[in-house]
Scaffold this active site. Structure first.
Site, PDB file in Angstrom:
ATOM      1  N   ASP A 139       0.851  -1.197   0.000  1.00  0.00           N
ATOM      2  CA  ASP A 139       0.000   0.000   0.000  1.00  0.00           C
ATOM      3  C   ASP A 139       0.886   1.245   0.000  1.00  0.00           C
ATOM      4  O   ASP A 139       1.881   1.289   0.735  1.00  0.00           O
ATOM      5  CB  ASP A 139      -0.847   0.080   1.287  1.00  0.00           C
ATOM      6  CG  ASP A 139      -1.851  -1.050   1.407  1.00  0.00           C
ATOM      7  OD1 ASP A 139      -2.074  -1.731   0.407  1.00  0.00           O
ATOM      8  OD2 ASP A 139      -2.399  -1.226   2.514  1.00  0.00           O
ATOM      9  N   GLU A 169       0.128   4.098   1.229  1.00  0.00           N
ATOM     10  CA  GLU A 169       0.006   4.782   2.528  1.00  0.00           C
ATOM     11  C   GLU A 169       0.925   4.221   3.601  1.00  0.00           C
ATOM     12  O   GLU A 169       1.318   4.934   4.513  1.00  0.00           O
ATOM     13  CB  GLU A 169      -1.407   4.584   3.074  1.00  0.00           C
ATOM     14  CG  GLU A 169      -2.512   5.093   2.234  1.00  0.00           C
ATOM     15  CD  GLU A 169      -3.800   5.109   3.032  1.00  0.00           C
ATOM     16  OE1 GLU A 169      -4.171   4.041   3.538  1.00  0.00           O
ATOM     17  OE2 GLU A 169      -4.395   6.185   3.140  1.00  0.00           O
ATOM     18  N   CYS A 215     -25.388   3.645  26.874  1.00  0.00           N
ATOM     19  CA  CYS A 215     -25.129   4.983  26.344  1.00  0.00           C
ATOM     20  C   CYS A 215     -26.396   5.530  25.678  1.00  0.00           C
ATOM     21  O   CYS A 215     -27.356   5.863  26.365  1.00  0.00           O
ATOM     22  CB  CYS A 215     -23.908   4.969  25.442  1.00  0.00           C
ATOM     23  SG  CYS A 215     -23.102   6.575  25.390  1.00  0.00           S
ATOM     24  N   ARG A 227     -21.725  12.814  23.894  1.00  0.00           N
ATOM     25  CA  ARG A 227     -21.797  14.279  23.873  1.00  0.00           C
ATOM     26  C   ARG A 227     -23.061  14.758  24.598  1.00  0.00           C
ATOM     27  O   ARG A 227     -23.184  15.900  24.947  1.00  0.00           O
ATOM     28  CB  ARG A 227     -21.860  14.725  22.395  1.00  0.00           C
ATOM     29  CG  ARG A 227     -21.318  16.074  22.102  1.00  0.00           C
ATOM     30  CD  ARG A 227     -21.423  16.390  20.608  1.00  0.00           C
ATOM     31  NE  ARG A 227     -20.688  15.465  19.756  1.00  0.00           N
ATOM     32  CZ  ARG A 227     -19.362  15.467  19.603  1.00  0.00           C
ATOM     33  NH1 ARG A 227     -18.641  16.354  20.242  1.00  0.00           N
ATOM     34  NH2 ARG A 227     -18.776  14.598  18.809  1.00  0.00           N
ATOM     35  N   HIS A 266     -19.795   2.650  28.565  1.00  0.00           N
ATOM     36  CA  HIS A 266     -19.702   1.470  27.694  1.00  0.00           C
ATOM     37  C   HIS A 266     -19.010   0.317  28.435  1.00  0.00           C
ATOM     38  O   HIS A 266     -17.799   0.125  28.271  1.00  0.00           O
ATOM     39  CB  HIS A 266     -18.919   1.817  26.425  1.00  0.00           C
ATOM     40  CG  HIS A 266     -19.668   2.706  25.499  1.00  0.00           C
ATOM     41  ND1 HIS A 266     -20.553   2.229  24.562  1.00  0.00           N
ATOM     42  CD2 HIS A 266     -19.680   4.047  25.381  1.00  0.00           C
ATOM     43  CE1 HIS A 266     -21.073   3.239  23.895  1.00  0.00           C
ATOM     44  NE2 HIS A 266     -20.564   4.359  24.370  1.00  0.00           N
ATOM     45  N   GLU A 307     -19.021  -2.709  27.797  1.00  0.00           N
ATOM     46  CA  GLU A 307     -18.506  -3.746  26.891  1.00  0.00           C
ATOM     47  C   GLU A 307     -17.019  -3.564  26.609  1.00  0.00           C
ATOM     48  O   GLU A 307     -16.325  -4.519  26.266  1.00  0.00           O
ATOM     49  CB  GLU A 307     -19.309  -3.752  25.572  1.00  0.00           C
ATOM     50  CG  GLU A 307     -19.102  -2.566  24.644  1.00  0.00           C
ATOM     51  CD  GLU A 307     -20.007  -1.368  24.933  1.00  0.00           C
ATOM     52  OE1 GLU A 307     -20.449  -1.236  26.097  1.00  0.00           O
ATOM     53  OE2 GLU A 307     -20.255  -0.552  24.022  1.00  0.00           O
TER      54      GLU A 307
END
Ligand code: GLN
Length: 544
Positions: free
Chosen positions: A146, A148, A382, A471, A516, A518
């Site tokens: 790649d 990048e 959430c 937020r 969260h 999890e």
């Protein structure tokens, strides 16, 4: 000084490099070594925080508030080592830092270039924050070749020269495809990929060959000869029955011993893999099953809810049951009660996960209502907790209750948060400020009400720490009407201002959390909320 293991991938993407890095980390750890795992992502976003889950899967959040690649979730789940901001770097972050330095005039008139400035910055990230680790594993995102990823490959090449000769190791993950028509495994793509890597100046020490069919010794020998590695260092990596058997499988194929041999370590102790055997045993031999519905938005791509998926499985491991997950698009529920009943009645538990934006919100609220009225175990995470509060307010008479995230409302049960306390002091945000990196992010404490369901779930703890990424916030001005309606605020931020957990004491299991959980669940240490939710679903399955 730490030893470095650089993990690259070739031939195709999605070979499970992240899982491989996590498994190797776990195996080294099982031999008593201290490990850290890092991810280098070649894309130009500063972090994945602003990317759609459909682009990049879940955004994994660390305790120190970094929004990172989901592979860091694998690393943390497999090693138990909390990931940090310094464990994930993107080209975007590297360039951001370099351009800021250039604007300050730090380069003293020099021309700023990919080599040496970008490569130096990458090396700095690789070498930073080493602590007393024995091994630092660095996974490079993308595939060799790649455009990048070139600066990252160049930085590795330089590091391999600059560090001690026995201080670095290169592991290359490739694919050995099976051509059904010919009935043969093909090693050519691996040969080409290693050649490509070698043309960048990196000679791999260990090759991990992903394959769908067993790799015969003759093919291992061929790969070893063409790719200039020892035959024992060509590790076959057959598709595994589950991700939990990957560390055991790689160990059986000799991955960790070959890596240690590559470093010249001959006196390593045998790994203690008892925890992994126990996990695989629980996973492969469940004593029952439950079906949980996840009512969300990004249900077409399992990676969008990676940690959630894993945490539910961990909840199953804790209860020795198989968890069947039904991914349900919330939009199918909007205004259709028959559809809601048809989809939700067969479930033993309903989970509304995190998410962003208005789309599907009425469907999520409808599934909260169903869970509340029918007394089906409910877990809101959430956005899911926010939906539970809006549903609670509506059922308590605030018919137009909503969130300011979905547009103007006269009844803002959920509203944007522009000021809050963190360990670093008061945080302030503009309501219309930048989207990247500006949410309430990372670990925050919550105080639990004594005698609540959650304090019981957390084993009697009264103060917990969990990771956040949001937020908007439930508006505590609505606490009284919500509590009168039976939705109790059982967890609050330590200053008592921000609602962190709500629950319904008159319901078999109804919990909403602003954080969260999890993100912190692990196969060998399932998160108590997921263990509790699956246990409740198991009780429910015995009722229906
Ligand atoms: N969109 C909501 C917020 O920003 C919830 C975010 C989430 O679920 N992670 O507050």
């Amino acid at each position: 000084m730490a030893r470095y293991i650089f993990i690259t991938g070739g031939v195709v993407s999605s070979l499970g490099k992240g899982l491989m890095a996590a498994s190797l980390g776990a195996l080294l750890q099982a031999r008593g070594y201290k490990v850290r795992i890092r991810k280098f992502d070649p894309y130009l976003n500063v972090d994945p925080g602003t990317m759609s889950p459909y682009q990049h899967g879940e955004v994994y959040v660390t305790d120190d508030g970094a929004e990172t690649d989901l592979d860091l979730g694998h690393y943390e789940r497999f090693t138990g080592v909390s990931a940090r901001q310094s464990d994930n770097v993107t080209s975007g972050r590297v360039y951001q830092q370099i351009i800021a330095r250039e604007r300050r005039g730090d380069y003293l008139g020099a021309t700023v270039q990919v080599i040496p400035h970008v490569t130096d910055a990458i090396k700095e990230f690789a070498l930073a924050d080493q602590g007393d680790h024995d091994f630092i594993l660095c996974e490079i995102g993308g595939t060799v070749g790649d455009i990048e990823s070139l600066p990252f490959m160049e930085a590795i090449r330089q590091l391999r020269n600059e560090l001690e000769p026995d201080q670095t190791l290169s592991v290359h993950v490739t694919l050995v495809p099976y051509i059904a028509a010919a009935g043969e495994l093909k090693t050519k793509p691996t040969q080409h990929s290693v050649r490509e890597l070698a043309s960048l100046g990196i000679k791999p020490d260990v090759l991990l060959c992903r394959c769908e069919h067993p790799l015969p010794d003759s093919e291992r020998r061929k790969i070893a000869q063409f790719c200039n590695v020892r035959q024992e260092s060509v590790i076959p990596a057959l598709d595994a029955p589950s991700i939990y058997s990957v560390p055991l499988q790689y160990h059986a194929e000799g991955l960790d011993s070959e890596v240690l041999r590559g470093f010249g370590i001959t006196d390593a102790r045998e790994p203690d893999l008892a925890a992994w055997h126990d996990i695989v045993d629980r996973y492969e031999n469940p004593e029952g099953e439950v079906t949980i519905g996840v009512v969300g938005k990004y249900v077409g791509l399992p990676d969008a809810y990676k940690s959630l998926n894993e945490a539910l499985v961990h909840g199953g491991l804790a209860n020795r049951v198989k968890v069947n997950i039904r991914w349900i698009d919330a939009e199918v529920f909007e205004g259709d009660d028959a559809e809601i009943a048809a989809r939700l009645e067969p479930l033993h538990g309903i989970l509304v996960p995190g998410g962003f934006g208005e789309r599907g919100s009425e469907g999520k609220i409808a599934s909260v209502r169903f869970a509340r009225e029918r007394k089906v175990p409910f877990f809101g995470i959430c956005l899911g907790m926010q939906m539970a509060c809006i549903e609670g307010a509506r059922s308590a008479g605030h018919a137009s209750a909503s969130s300011t995230e979905f547009g103007e409302t006269t009844d803002p049960v959920v509203g944007i948060i522009t000021e809050w306390m963190s360990e670093e002091g008061l945080q302030k945000r503009e309501a219309d400020g930048d989207l990247g990196g500006t949410m309430r992010l990372g670990a925050y404490d919550a105080r639990l009400a004594g005698n609540s369901r959650v304090s019981h779930i957390y084993g009697g703890e009264t103060r917990i720490s969990e990771r956040h990424r949001h937020r908007y916030e439930v508006n505590s001005a609505y606490r009284e009407p919500l509590e009168q309606g039976g939705l109790i605020f059982s967890g609050m931020s330590p200053d008592g201002l921000l609602p962190e957990i709500v629950e319904r004491p008159d319901h078999p299991w109804f919990v909403g959390v602003q954080f969260h959980p999890e993100l912190k669940s692990k196969p060998f240490d399932p998160h108590p909320l997921f263990a509790g939710f699956v246990a409740a679903a198991l009780d429910q399955s015995r009722l229906v």
